[in-house]
Motif scaffolding. Sequence first.
Motif, PDB file in Angstrom:
ATOM      1  N   LEU A  34       0.859  -1.177   0.000  1.00  0.00           N
ATOM      2  CA  LEU A  34       0.000   0.000   0.000  1.00  0.00           C
ATOM      3  C   LEU A  34       0.900   1.233   0.000  1.00  0.00           C
ATOM      4  CD1 LEU A  34      -2.672   1.599   0.426  1.00  0.00           C
ATOM      5  CD2 LEU A  34      -2.413   1.150   2.883  1.00  0.00           C
ATOM      6  N   ASN A  35       0.678   2.128  -0.933  1.00  0.00           N
ATOM      7  CA  ASN A  35       1.501   3.330  -1.019  1.00  0.00           C
ATOM      8  C   ASN A  35       1.539   4.056   0.330  1.00  0.00           C
ATOM      9  OD1 ASN A  35       2.956   5.426  -2.549  1.00  0.00           O
ATOM     10  ND2 ASN A  35       1.147   6.667  -2.112  1.00  0.00           N
ATOM     11  N   PRO A  36       2.722   4.369   0.862  1.00  0.00           N
ATOM     12  CA  PRO A  36       2.836   4.934   2.213  1.00  0.00           C
ATOM     13  C   PRO A  36       1.997   6.181   2.477  1.00  0.00           C
ATOM     14  CG  PRO A  36       4.977   4.223   1.443  1.00  0.00           C
ATOM     15  CD  PRO A  36       4.042   4.064   0.282  1.00  0.00           C
ATOM     16  N   ASP A  37       2.035   7.159   1.570  1.00  0.00           N
ATOM     17  CA  ASP A  37       1.232   8.371   1.785  1.00  0.00           C
ATOM     18  C   ASP A  37      -0.263   8.069   1.784  1.00  0.00           C
ATOM     19  OD1 ASP A  37       3.449   9.943   2.023  1.00  0.00           O
ATOM     20  OD2 ASP A  37       3.331  10.827   0.027  1.00  0.00           O
ATOM     21  N   ASP A  38      -0.669   7.062   1.004  1.00  0.00           N
ATOM     22  CA  ASP A  38      -2.080   6.670   0.980  1.00  0.00           C
ATOM     23  C   ASP A  38      -2.489   6.038   2.310  1.00  0.00           C
ATOM     24  OD1 ASP A  38      -1.934   7.530  -1.608  1.00  0.00           O
ATOM     25  OD2 ASP A  38      -2.006   5.545  -2.509  1.00  0.00           O
ATOM     26  N   ALA A  39      -1.534   5.369   2.961  1.00  0.00           N
ATOM     27  CA  ALA A  39      -1.817   4.804   4.281  1.00  0.00           C
ATOM     28  C   ALA A  39      -2.106   5.921   5.279  1.00  0.00           C
ATOM     29  CB  ALA A  39      -0.641   3.955   4.755  1.00  0.00           C
ATOM     30  N   ASN A  40      -1.385   7.039   5.170  1.00  0.00           N
ATOM     31  CA  ASN A  40      -1.669   8.199   6.028  1.00  0.00           C
ATOM     32  C   ASN A  40      -3.039   8.784   5.718  1.00  0.00           C
ATOM     33  OD1 ASN A  40       1.669   8.613   5.529  1.00  0.00           O
ATOM     34  ND2 ASN A  40       0.953   8.739   7.625  1.00  0.00           N
ATOM     35  N   ILE A 115     -12.621  13.710   0.227  1.00  0.00           N
ATOM     36  CA  ILE A 115     -11.813  12.729  -0.492  1.00  0.00           C
ATOM     37  C   ILE A 115     -10.381  12.872   0.011  1.00  0.00           C
ATOM     38  CG2 ILE A 115     -10.951  11.939  -2.723  1.00  0.00           C
ATOM     39  CD1 ILE A 115     -13.445  13.209  -3.995  1.00  0.00           C
ATOM     40  N   PHE A 116      -9.829  11.807   0.547  1.00  0.00           N
ATOM     41  CA  PHE A 116      -8.436  11.800   0.967  1.00  0.00           C
ATOM     42  C   PHE A 116      -7.603  11.063  -0.077  1.00  0.00           C
ATOM     43  CE2 PHE A 116     -10.093  12.387   5.357  1.00  0.00           C
ATOM     44  CZ  PHE A 116      -9.282  13.446   5.751  1.00  0.00           C
ATOM     45  N   ALA A 117      -6.384  11.512  -0.253  1.00  0.00           N
ATOM     46  CA  ALA A 117      -5.425  10.815  -1.110  1.00  0.00           C
ATOM     47  C   ALA A 117      -4.041  11.059  -0.537  1.00  0.00           C
ATOM     48  CB  ALA A 117      -5.508  11.335  -2.545  1.00  0.00           C
ATOM     49  N   GLY A 118      -3.094  10.221  -0.906  1.00  0.00           N
ATOM     50  CA  GLY A 118      -1.720  10.469  -0.512  1.00  0.00           C
ATOM     51  C   GLY A 118      -1.125  11.601  -1.323  1.00  0.00           C
ATOM     52  N   ARG A 119      -0.109  12.218  -0.774  1.00  0.00           N
ATOM     53  CA  ARG A 119       0.566  13.301  -1.495  1.00  0.00           C
ATOM     54  C   ARG A 119       1.056  12.830  -2.859  1.00  0.00           C
ATOM     55  NH1 ARG A 119       6.590  14.688   0.284  1.00  0.00           N
ATOM     56  NH2 ARG A 119       6.438  12.416   0.216  1.00  0.00           N
ATOM     57  N   GLN A 120       1.714  11.654  -2.890  1.00  0.00           N
ATOM     58  CA  GLN A 120       2.216  11.111  -4.137  1.00  0.00           C
ATOM     59  C   GLN A 120       2.484   9.626  -3.964  1.00  0.00           C
ATOM     60  OE1 GLN A 120       5.705  13.649  -4.385  1.00  0.00           O
ATOM     61  NE2 GLN A 120       7.046  11.993  -3.730  1.00  0.00           N
ATOM     62  N   ALA A 121       2.635   8.938  -5.084  1.00  0.00           N
ATOM     63  CA  ALA A 121       2.949   7.513  -5.058  1.00  0.00           C
ATOM     64  C   ALA A 121       4.448   7.324  -5.217  1.00  0.00           C
ATOM     65  CB  ALA A 121       2.207   6.786  -6.177  1.00  0.00           C
ATOM     66  N   ILE A 122       5.017   6.357  -4.507  1.00  0.00           N
ATOM     67  CA  ILE A 122       6.465   6.199  -4.514  1.00  0.00           C
ATOM     68  C   ILE A 122       6.990   5.604  -5.810  1.00  0.00           C
ATOM     69  CG2 ILE A 122       6.649   6.026  -2.012  1.00  0.00           C
ATOM     70  CD1 ILE A 122       6.814   2.990  -2.306  1.00  0.00           C
ATOM     71  N   ASP A 123       6.124   5.103  -6.683  1.00  0.00           N
ATOM     72  CA  ASP A 123       6.608   4.559  -7.954  1.00  0.00           C
ATOM     73  C   ASP A 123       6.608   5.600  -9.059  1.00  0.00           C
ATOM     74  OD1 ASP A 123       3.880   4.783  -8.192  1.00  0.00           O
ATOM     75  OD2 ASP A 123       3.585   2.874  -9.210  1.00  0.00           O
ATOM     76  N   GLY A 124       6.082   6.792  -8.779  1.00  0.00           N
ATOM     77  CA  GLY A 124       6.066   7.834  -9.791  1.00  0.00           C
ATOM     78  C   GLY A 124       6.522   9.182  -9.263  1.00  0.00           C
ATOM     79  N   ASP A 125       6.184   9.474  -7.999  1.00  0.00           N
ATOM     80  CA  ASP A 125       6.597  10.724  -7.339  1.00  0.00           C
ATOM     81  C   ASP A 125       6.141  11.974  -8.083  1.00  0.00           C
ATOM     82  OD1 ASP A 125       7.787   9.379  -5.269  1.00  0.00           O
ATOM     83  OD2 ASP A 125       9.827   9.550  -6.033  1.00  0.00           O
ATOM     84  N   THR A 126       4.992  11.911  -8.747  1.00  0.00           N
ATOM     85  CA  THR A 126       4.540  13.088  -9.492  1.00  0.00           C
ATOM     86  C   THR A 126       3.709  14.043  -8.644  1.00  0.00           C
ATOM     87  OG1 THR A 126       2.505  12.020 -10.261  1.00  0.00           O
ATOM     88  CG2 THR A 126       4.473  11.737 -11.622  1.00  0.00           C
ATOM     89  N   ALA A 127       2.961  13.511  -7.667  1.00  0.00           N
ATOM     90  CA  ALA A 127       2.056  14.327  -6.836  1.00  0.00           C
ATOM     91  C   ALA A 127       1.017  15.056  -7.689  1.00  0.00           C
ATOM     92  CB  ALA A 127       2.853  15.323  -5.978  1.00  0.00           C
ATOM     93  N   GLN A 128       0.618  14.459  -8.805  1.00  0.00           N
ATOM     94  CA  GLN A 128      -0.310  15.115  -9.725  1.00  0.00           C
ATOM     95  C   GLN A 128      -1.719  14.542  -9.706  1.00  0.00           C
ATOM     96  OE1 GLN A 128       1.565  14.757 -13.549  1.00  0.00           O
ATOM     97  NE2 GLN A 128       3.122  16.308 -13.124  1.00  0.00           N
ATOM     98  N   VAL A 129      -1.857  13.250  -9.396  1.00  0.00           N
ATOM     99  CA  VAL A 129      -3.154  12.597  -9.558  1.00  0.00           C
ATOM    100  C   VAL A 129      -4.215  13.192  -8.635  1.00  0.00           C
ATOM    101  CG1 VAL A 129      -4.425  10.433  -9.367  1.00  0.00           C
ATOM    102  CG2 VAL A 129      -2.165  10.457 -10.430  1.00  0.00           C
ATOM    103  N   GLY A 130      -3.886  13.380  -7.362  1.00  0.00           N
ATOM    104  CA  GLY A 130      -4.858  13.947  -6.426  1.00  0.00           C
ATOM    105  C   GLY A 130      -5.396  15.290  -6.883  1.00  0.00           C
ATOM    106  N   PRO A 131      -4.518  16.273  -7.141  1.00  0.00           N
ATOM    107  CA  PRO A 131      -4.999  17.577  -7.618  1.00  0.00           C
ATOM    108  C   PRO A 131      -5.780  17.486  -8.920  1.00  0.00           C
ATOM    109  CG  PRO A 131      -2.752  17.778  -6.808  1.00  0.00           C
ATOM    110  CD  PRO A 131      -3.075  16.310  -6.808  1.00  0.00           C
ATOM    111  N   GLN A 132      -5.365  16.604  -9.825  1.00  0.00           N
ATOM    112  CA  GLN A 132      -6.091  16.479 -11.089  1.00  0.00           C
ATOM    113  C   GLN A 132      -7.496  15.919 -10.867  1.00  0.00           C
ATOM    114  OE1 GLN A 132      -3.650  14.143 -13.721  1.00  0.00           O
ATOM    115  NE2 GLN A 132      -2.226  15.821 -14.119  1.00  0.00           N
ATOM    116  N   ILE A 133      -7.630  14.989  -9.941  1.00  0.00           N
ATOM    117  CA  ILE A 133      -8.958  14.450  -9.621  1.00  0.00           C
ATOM    118  C   ILE A 133      -9.875  15.569  -9.133  1.00  0.00           C
ATOM    119  CG2 ILE A 133     -10.247  12.991  -8.021  1.00  0.00           C
ATOM    120  CD1 ILE A 133      -7.878  11.043  -8.110  1.00  0.00           C
ATOM    121  N   ALA A 134      -9.354  16.410  -8.221  1.00  0.00           N
ATOM    122  CA  ALA A 134     -10.155  17.518  -7.693  1.00  0.00           C
ATOM    123  C   ALA A 134     -10.600  18.459  -8.801  1.00  0.00           C
ATOM    124  CB  ALA A 134      -9.349  18.284  -6.638  1.00  0.00           C
ATOM    125  N   GLU A 135      -9.691  18.762  -9.730  1.00  0.00           N
ATOM    126  CA  GLU A 135     -10.029  19.651 -10.836  1.00  0.00           C
ATOM    127  C   GLU A 135     -11.136  19.061 -11.701  1.00  0.00           C
ATOM    128  OE1 GLU A 135      -8.924  22.775 -11.664  1.00  0.00           O
ATOM    129  OE2 GLU A 135      -8.037  22.728  -9.663  1.00  0.00           O
TER     130      GLU A 135
END
Length: 261
Positions: A34-40, A115-135
Motif C-alpha cells: 500500500l503506497n505509504p502516503d495513501d496509508a496516512n 476525499i483523501f489521497a496520498g501526497r504522491q505515489a512512490i513509484d512515480g513521485d509526481t504528486a499530480q493525480v490527487g490535484p487532477q482528480i479535484a479539478e
Amino acid sequence: MKILVCVKQVPDTTEVKIDKEKGTLIREGVPSILNPDDANALEEALVLKEQYDDVTVTVVTMGPPQADVMLRQCLAMGADDAILLSDRAFGGADTWATSNTIAAGLRKIGNYDIIFAGRQAIDGDTAQVGPQIAEKLGIPQVTYVQNFELNGNEVTVQRQLEDGYEIIQVNTPVLLTAVKELNQPRYMGVDKIFAAYKKEIPTWTMADLDIDADQVGLKASPTKVFKSFTPAPKGKGVMLEGTTKEIVTKVIVQLKQKHII
C-alpha cells in the motif's frame, strides 16, 4: 458523512529493478505494498470514523486484479467498503488518464464529503493525480496536509511548506492529500482480516463508468517516458585527515585541481 480514500498498490521501491534493454520497471517477483502516503490518508479517514458515528469510509483504487489484496488490507485496517477500477483499457495510463478514470469512479459513487489521497505515489513521485482528480470533479483541494480539523462542513488544514506551514479553511466537499507527518497509520486488526476476506469487492470496468475510451489508458496519455534507468553509482568518497586548517587546505587544492575553483 461519506469519506472516500484514493489508494494505490505500488512496488516496494527498496527492491525495484529496471530492465536495461526495455528501460522499464521489472515488476515480476517484486512485492507490492500500500503506497505509504495513501496509508496516512486512510488513517486520517479512520480517525474521523472513530470520532463521528455517521462516517463511512470507502477506499478506491485503479489497478490490475491483484490490487484486490491491497484493498483487503485497507478493509482490515478499518475501511467499510472498497472498489477496484480495473480494465485492460486503463493500462499504461499517465497521471492525466489515471485521474480521468478515478474521477469517473468517484463521480459514480457520489455524495462524498471528503476525499483523501496520498501526497504522491512512490513509484512515480509526481504528486499530480490527487490535484487532477479535484479539478475534474470541480471541488476545492488542499495538498500536503500535515494537520486536519473538522467542524461541521468546514475543514481547517495545516498545509506543509518547506519552511513552515500555512493554515487554510475550506468547506466540504473537498479533496485533501496527506503527508507522512499527518499521523501514524495503524496496523490491520486481526479480527478484521477474516471479515476483509469474506467481503465482496466490486470491480468496475470501462463499461461501468461514464467515460469515453479516448480519456483512459495509454492512448489517452500525453506523457511519454523517453527512458528509465538506474543511476550510475557515485564514486568512492575521500576521507581527509588533519587539523581543520589542514583539511580546508587539502579541499581547496583538490577543487583547484578539478578546476572547480
